[in-house]
Scaffold this motif. Structure first.
Motif, short mmCIF file in Angstrom:
data_model
loop_
_atom_site.label_atom_id
_atom_site.label_comp_id
_atom_site.label_asym_id
_atom_site.label_seq_id
_atom_site.Cartn_x
_atom_site.Cartn_y
_atom_site.Cartn_z
N UNK A 380 0.84 -1.21 0.00
CA UNK A 380 0.00 0.00 0.00
C UNK A 380 0.87 1.25 0.00
N UNK A 383 2.35 1.86 -3.47
CA UNK A 383 1.34 2.45 -4.36
C UNK A 383 1.23 3.95 -4.09
N UNK A 385 -0.67 4.88 -1.13
CA UNK A 385 -1.92 5.05 -0.39
C UNK A 385 -1.61 5.67 0.97
N UNK A 386 -2.37 6.68 1.39
CA UNK A 386 -2.19 7.17 2.76
C UNK A 386 -2.79 6.16 3.72
N UNK A 388 0.34 5.74 4.69
CA UNK A 388 1.67 5.14 4.76
C UNK A 388 2.73 6.05 4.13
N UNK A 391 2.96 7.66 0.45
CA UNK A 391 2.04 8.75 0.10
C UNK A 391 2.71 10.11 0.29
N UNK A 392 3.42 10.25 1.39
CA UNK A 392 4.02 11.56 1.68
C UNK A 392 5.15 11.86 0.70
N UNK A 395 3.42 12.95 -2.38
CA UNK A 395 2.75 14.24 -2.18
C UNK A 395 3.78 15.38 -2.27
N UNK A 396 4.95 15.16 -1.65
CA UNK A 396 5.98 16.20 -1.67
C UNK A 396 6.46 16.45 -3.08
#
Lengths: 482, 485
Positions: A380, A383, A385-386, A388, A391-392, A395-396
Motif C-alpha cells: 500500500x 502504491x 496510499x495514505x 503510509x 504517500x508523503x 505528495x511532496x
C-alpha cells in the motif's frame, strides 16, 4: 599542506572513520578466525559499527556541526548528514536481515559484512564530496563492492550472471561518467564545484553541455534510470535478497544526493538544461519501470522494476529543484528517499522470507497473518496510499513540482500521478493474493529473529511515518543546499 | 482534545481486540464494549456542545507539516456532526449485526474499527490533506471486509469497489493539492470562500474534486461499483457500506466543494441537481425490477442518495438542510433494512423476493420492523426520511423546477416498489412450509434494529434535534454561495 588535517576535519569524518575501523576489524577477524563461531562473531560486528556511526552522525546533526574541509573538497552540512542517517539506517536493517543469509554461506559471513561496510563507507563519503574527482572515487568505492555483493551467492548461476551484467554495465557507466568529469574539468579548469559553477555562469559552451550530459547519463546508469536501467532486474534477481534490498536503498540514496549536490551547487547557471534532461529521464524511467513491472511473474523482479519506477519519482523531485523552489525540491528528495527506504527494504525482506513466486503469497494472511499485514503495508505504501510513508513521498514531489513554475515539470508531475495509477495492479496483485486467495502451503517458516525484527521494524516505520512526517519536514526543511 | 480522542478510540479498541485470546464470545463482548465508547463520547459531545458546535473545546490544531500549510486540524462542525454521531451508532450496530460471523472474527473487528477511525476522521477533519488521508483509510479495511467475508461473488465485487473509489479519490486529491497550493494553506477554514482564487481557477479545480466525490456518492453513471459490493457483503459490512461510506462523498461536497470553491461550483450546481434527479428515477425503476431483496434496497439507496445530491445542487438553505439531514436518515433506514434482510436470509436461506412470503406470521418483530423501515424509506410522514426528502425536494424545486419536479416523481416510485416488496415478502400466505418453524429476531438482533426503528420515528417528529445543530453551518454555505437564507 599544513592545516588540512585538523581536529575539526577529524570530527567531520567521524562517521566514515568509525565505519572504516569496523571494516578493518571485521576483515581481520574474518581472516584469522578459525571456528564458525568466531566467523559469526566477526560478521556480527558490522551492525554495531553502523550503529556507532549513526550515533556519531546524529550527534553532528544535533550539534549543528557544519563546514567544508580538505580544501573545500569535503563538506558537512545538514543535507549530507541527513542522507548519511538514511544510508546508515538502511544499512543497519539490511545487515540484521542478512545474518541468516550470512550464516548459510559456509563461513563467508565476514566477507559479506565487509563488502556491505565498504559500500556504506563509499556512500557516506559520496554525499559530502564537493570535488568531481573525489566524488568519482567515492562513487566507485560504493559501487565496486556492490558487484561482488550481487554475485556473492556463488551456488546460484543467476547470481554470477547478475553480478556480471552489473559489472559490465557499471564499468561502462563509470567510463561515461569519468568522461563527463574530464570534460567538465577541461571546461572549468578545476574539479571543484565552486569553480565549475563560476565557469557555467560565464556561459554554456558545447564542452560544458556535453560534460553535463555525460555526467547525468553516468549517474542515470548508476541510478537505474531508463533507458540505462536494463541491468537492474537481473542484478536484483541474482543478488542475495538482503543485498538487493540494501543496494536498492542505501547507495542509491547517496547517489541521488550526490547528483542533486552537483546539479545545485556546481551548475545553477545551467538549471534550464539539466531540468530538461532530468525531467525527460524521470518520465521515461517512471513509465518504463511501471509498464515492465506489470508483466512480471516474480515478485522480486516486480520489485526490481518498481525500484526503477521509484527512481523516476525521485528524478521528478530533482527536476522540481530550481530557483526559489530549491528548498522545497530538496526536501521532496529527502522525504521521498526516507519513505522509500523503509517501505522498499521491508518489501524485499518479506520476499526473502516468503519467496519470489506470486503464488507463494496466496493465503499468507491465513498462515502468517502478521507477515501478510506487514507486506500489505509495504505494498500500500509503494502504491502511495495514505496514511503510509509512500504517500508523503509522492505528495511532496507533486507539491514541489506544482510550485516550480515550469511547464515541463508540470508534465513530469502529471506523469507521477498517472504512473501511481499504472502501478496499482502489480502491487495490488500481491495484496489480493495474500488476503483473498486460499493458501497453497503451510506458509513460510521464519525462525530467524533478526529478520523478523527487521520486517516488523520497517512496517512500523512505514506506518508511523504519518506521525513523524512533521518532524522530518522540520529537519529536512533546514537541510537545503547551496 | 475530546474530538481527537473520539476519532481515535476505535484504534485502541482494534488493538485491544487483536491482543485478546481467541475466544469468540469474549471478542464479541469486547468489541461491543469498544464500540460503545465513541458512541457515549459522541452523545456527550452532542448534549454538552450541541448548541455551539465548532466552539473552542472541540477544535484542535496540533500543527503537523506547517512548512507546507498542512496541519492536524480537527473539529466538530454542524455539517459533519450528525454523521459522526451516526458512525458511532452504526459501528455499534454493526458489531451486533456481526454475531453470525464465525471465521476470523478478531480480524474482522480490527478492520471494522480501523474503518471507523477513517470515517470519524473524515467527518471531523478541518484540513484537506487530513481529510484525504482519513478518506483513504477506509478503503483497505472495507475492501478486505467485503473480499474476505462476503459471499461467492466477493472478489470481483471488492476489486471493483477498490479500483473505482481509488481512481475517484486520486482525481479528488489532484484537486485538493491544486487548491492547497494556490490557496497557500490546506486548512479548510483558511480556504473558505475561495481564498482569493479567480472564478476560472475555481471552476477548473472544482471539476476533479466534484468528479472524485461523485464516484464515492455514487452518482449515476459513476455507480458501477456499488451494486456488486452491496449485494455480496456480509450484513454488518453492509451497515457501514450503505450507512456511512456514500456520505464520505456527500460530506466532501458539503464541507469542501461548496464552501471552499463557491464560485467554482456554482456553474455545476444545476447539473448536480440534475444528477440527483437522474439518480432518484434510475434507482427507483431499477429497484422495481429487482428479484433480490438486497439489490432492491441497494437501488433504493441510489435513489435516496439522489435526493441528497438534489438538495446540495439546490444550494439554498432548505435544500442543504434537507441534504445534511438526509445523510443521517438514509444511513438509519438502509442499515435497518439491510440488517433485517440479513436476518431473513439467515432464517430462510434465500433473499429472493419471489421465494419469500408471509413472514409476519412467523417472525412478527423482524417483519414488523421491516415494515417500519420500508414505510420510513418511502418517505411516509412521521418518519425522519419524510422530513429530509421533503426538504430536498422543496429546495430543489425552488432552485431548479424541472429537476425538483422529476425527483418528486421518485417518491411515487419509491412508494410503489416498497409496498410491492412488503406485500410479497412479509404479507400474504407462507410460500414455503419450511418457514413454519423459523424463529423471530434474537435479543442481539433486536438490540440492533429496535434503536434504529425508534430513531426513525424520533427524528421524524423532532427533526430539529439535528437541524438545530447543522443550521449555522448551512447558513454559512448559503451566504458563501451568494444566496440569502
Amino acid at each position: 599542506m599544513d592545516g588540512l588535517v585538523t581536529a575539526q576535519s577529524i570530527v567531520a569524518l567521524l562517521p566514515e572513520l568509525i565505519v572504516c575501523v569496523f571494516l578493518v576489524v571485521t576483515l581481520l577477524t574474518g581472516v584469522f578466525a578459525e571456528s564458525q563461531g568466531a566467523k559469526s562473531l566477526a560478521s556480527g560486528l558490522a551492525p554495531f559499527g553502523v550503529v556507532a556511526a549513526f550515533v556519531a552522525t546524529v550527534a553532528l546533526l544535533a550539534s549543528g556541526f557544519s563546514g567544508s574541509f580538505f580544501g573545500d573538497g569535503f563538506v558537512i552540512d545538514p543535507f549530507a548528514l541527513y542522507i548519511k542517517l538514511v544510508v546508515l539506517g538502511a544499512a543497519f536493517f539490511s545487515m540484521l536481515a542478512a545474518t541468516r543469509f550470512a550464516s548459510r554461506t559456509n563461513g563467508d559471513g565476514p566477507e559479506y559484512a565487509v563488502l556491505m561496510l565498504s559500500v556504506v563507507f563509499g556512500a557516506l563519503l559520496l554525499v559530502s564530496m564537493r570535488d568531481l574527482f573525489g566524488l568519482f572515487l567515492a562513487l566507485e568505492l560504493a559501487t565496486i563492492p556492490s558487484y561482488a555483493l550481487v554475485a556473492f551467492d556463488r551456488r546460484r548461476a543467476e547470481s554470477a550472471e547478475g553480478g556480471m551484467k552489473y559489472l559490465v554495465t557499471g564499468v561502462i557507466a563509470s567510463a561515461v561518467l569519468l568522461y563527463g568529469i574530464v570534460l567538465l574539468y577541461g571546461f572549468a579548469g578545476s574539479a571543484a564545484f565552486s569553480d565549475i559553477a563560476a565557469a557555467y555562469s560565464e556561459g554554456l559552451t558545447p564542452v560544458g553541455m556535453l560534460g553535463l550530459a555525460l555526467l547525468v547519463s553516468g549517474f542515470a546508469f548508476k541510478l537505474s534510470a531508463a533507458p540505462f536501467h536494463f541491468w537492474t532486474p537481473d542484478a536484483y534477481q541474482g543478488a542475495p535478497t538482503s543485498a538487493a534490498a540494501f543496494l536498492s536503498v542505501a547507495p542509491k540514496a547517496a547517489t541521488f544526493a550526490a547528483l542533486l549536490r552537483i546539479l545545485v551547487e556546481a551548475m545553477p547557471a545551467a538549471t534550464a538544461v539539466w531540468t530538461a534532461l532530468v525531467g525527460v529521464l524521470a518520465i521515461l524511467t517512471m513509465f518504463t519501470g511501471n509498464l515492465l513491472a506489470l508483466r512480471q511473474t516474480s515478485v522480486r523482479r516486480m520489485l526490481a522494476y518498481s525500484s526503477v519506477a521509484h527512481s523516476g519519482y525521485i528524478l521528478a523531485a530533482i527536476a522540481a529543484v530550481q530557483g526559489a523552489n530549491t528548498n522545497l525540491g530538496v526536501q521532496a528528495v529527502l522525504i521521498y528517499v526516507t519513505a522509500y527506504a523503509v517501505m522498499n527494504l521491508g518489501a524485499f525482506f518479506v520476499v526473502d522470507v516468503v519467496g519470489e513466486d506470486f503464488k507463494l503469497y496466496n493465503g499468507l494472511f491465513r498462515t502468517r497473518p502478521m507477515l501478510a499485514v506487514a507486506m500489505g503495508v509495504f505494498m500500500a505504501a509503494l502504491v502511495g496510499l495514505p496514511p503510509f510513508s509512500g504517500f508523503f513521498g509522492k505528495m511532496w514531489v507533486i507539491l514541489a513540482g506544482a510550485q516550480s513554475g515550469s511547464v515541463l515539470v508540470y508534465v513530469v508531475v502529471g506523469a507521477v500521478v498517472v504512473n501511481s495509477v499504472i502501478s496499482l495492479p502489480y502491487y495490488f496483485a500481491v495484496f489480493r493474493n495474500m488476503f483473498l486467495e486460499e493458501p497453497v502451503s503451510d506458509g513460510p517458516k521464519t525462525d530467524d529473529g533478526a529478520m523478523v525484527f527487521s520486517i516488523y521494524a520497517m512496517a512500523v516505520l512505514t506506518v508511523v511515518f504519518v506521525v513523524f512526517v512533521g518532524l522530518l519536514a522540520t529537519v529536512t526543511g533546514g537541510a537545503g543546499l547551496g | 482534545m475530546i474530538t481527537t480522542i473520539t476519532i481515535f478510540i476505535p484504534l485502541l479498541g482494534a488493538l485491544l481486540v487483536a491482543l485478546l485470546p481467541a475466544d469468540d464470545t469474549t471478542i464479541r463482548r469486547a468489541a461491543l464494549g469498544v464500540a460503545a465508547v465513541p458512541l457515549l463520547l459522541s452523545l456527550y459531545i452532542y448534549f454538552a456542545f450541541g448548541d455551539n458546535l465548532g466552539a473552542a473545546p472541540l477544535s484542535q490544531d496540533a500543527g503537523w507539516i506547517s512548512s507546507l500549510g498542512i496541519g492536524y486540524r480537527v473539529g466538530m462542525d454542524g455539517l459533519g456532526f450528525g454523521m459522526f454521531l451516526l458512525t458511532a451508532l452504526l459501528a455499534f450496530v454493526a458489531v451486533l449485526a456481526s454475531w453470525q460471523i464465525t471465521t476470523n472474527l478478531k480480524q474482522y473487528f480490527v478492520l471494522l474499527f480501523v474503518a471507523q477511525v477513517g470515517m470519524n476522521g473524515v467527518f471531523a477533519s478541518q484540513d484537506l490533506v487530513l481529510f484525504y488521508i482519513f478518506f483513504e483509510l477506509t478503503l483497505i479495511p472495507m475492501y478486505l471486509m467485503v473480499g474476505i467475508w462476503g459471499d461467492e461473488n466477493r472478489r470481483p465485487a471488492a476489486l471493483k469497489f477498490f479500483i473505482f473509489t481509488f481512481l475517484g479519490s486520486t482525481t479528488m486529491l489532484a484537486g485538493f493539492l491544486a487548491l492547497g497550493i494556490l490557496g497557500g494553506t490546506f486548512s479548510i477554514s483558511g480556504l473558505e470562500g475561495g481564498a482569493g482564487l479567480s472564478t476560472t481557477a475555481q471552476i477548473a479545480i472544482a471539476a476533479p474534486i466534484l468528479l472524485g466525490l461523485l464516484v464515492k456518492v455514487p452518482a449515476v453513471p459513476l455507480h458501477g461499483w456499488l451494486m456488486d459490493v452491496y449485494t455480496s457483503s456480509p450484513t454488518s459490512t453492509n451497515v457501514l457500506l450503505s450507512g456511512i461510506l456514500p456520505k464520505l462523498g456527500t460530506i466532501g461536497l458539503l464541507k469542501v466543494a461548496l464552501p471552499l470553491l463557491p464560485e467554482g461550483v456554482a456553474p455545476y450546481l444545476p447539473y448536480i441537481a440534475a444528477l440527483g434527479a437522474v439518480n432518484v428515477i434510475y434507482g427507483g425503476f431499477a429497484a422495481f425490477l429487482q428479484t433480490d431483496l438486497k439489490s432492491l434496497i441497494a437501488y433504493s439507496s441510489i435513489g435516496t442518495l439522489g435526493f441528497i445530491l438534489l438538495g446540495i445542487g439546490a444550494g439554498n438553505a432548505v435544500g442543504l438542510n434537507g441534504a445534511v439531514l438526509q445523510q443521517v436518515t438514509h444511513g438509519i433506514y438502509s442499515s435497518l433494512l439491510f440488517i433485517i434482510v440479513g436476518i431473513f436470509a439467515a432464517r430462510t436461506g434465500t433473499r429472493k423476493i419471489s421465494e419469500l412470503g408471509g413472514l409476519i406470521g412467523r417472525m412478527p418483530w423482524a417483519a414488523g420492523l421491516f415494515a417500519v423501515g420500508g414505510l420510513a424509506a418511502m418517505g411516509l410522514p412521521g418518519f425522519a426520511v419524510f422530513v429530509s426528502e421533503f426538504m430536498t425536494i422543496m429546495g430543489g424545486y425552488e432552485a431548479y423546477p424541472v429537476q425538483g419536479f422529476v425527483a418528486a416523481l421518485g417518491v411515487l416510485l419509491g412508494a410503489i416498489y416498497f409496498l410491492y416488496m412488503m406485500r410479497n415478502v412479509i404479507y400474504g400466505p407462507i410460500t414455503n412450509p419450511a418457514y413454519e418453524g423459523i424463529k423471530d429476531a434474537s435479543p442481539t438482533e433486536m438490540a440492533a434494529i429496535v434503536p434504529l426503528s425508534l430513531l426513525l420515528l424520533i427524528l421524524g417528529f423532532f427533526p430539529a434535534l439535528l437541524i438545530g445543530v447543522q443550521q449555522p453551518a448551512v447558513q454559512t454555505i448559503v451566504a458563501l454561495l451568494g444566496g440569502n437564507s
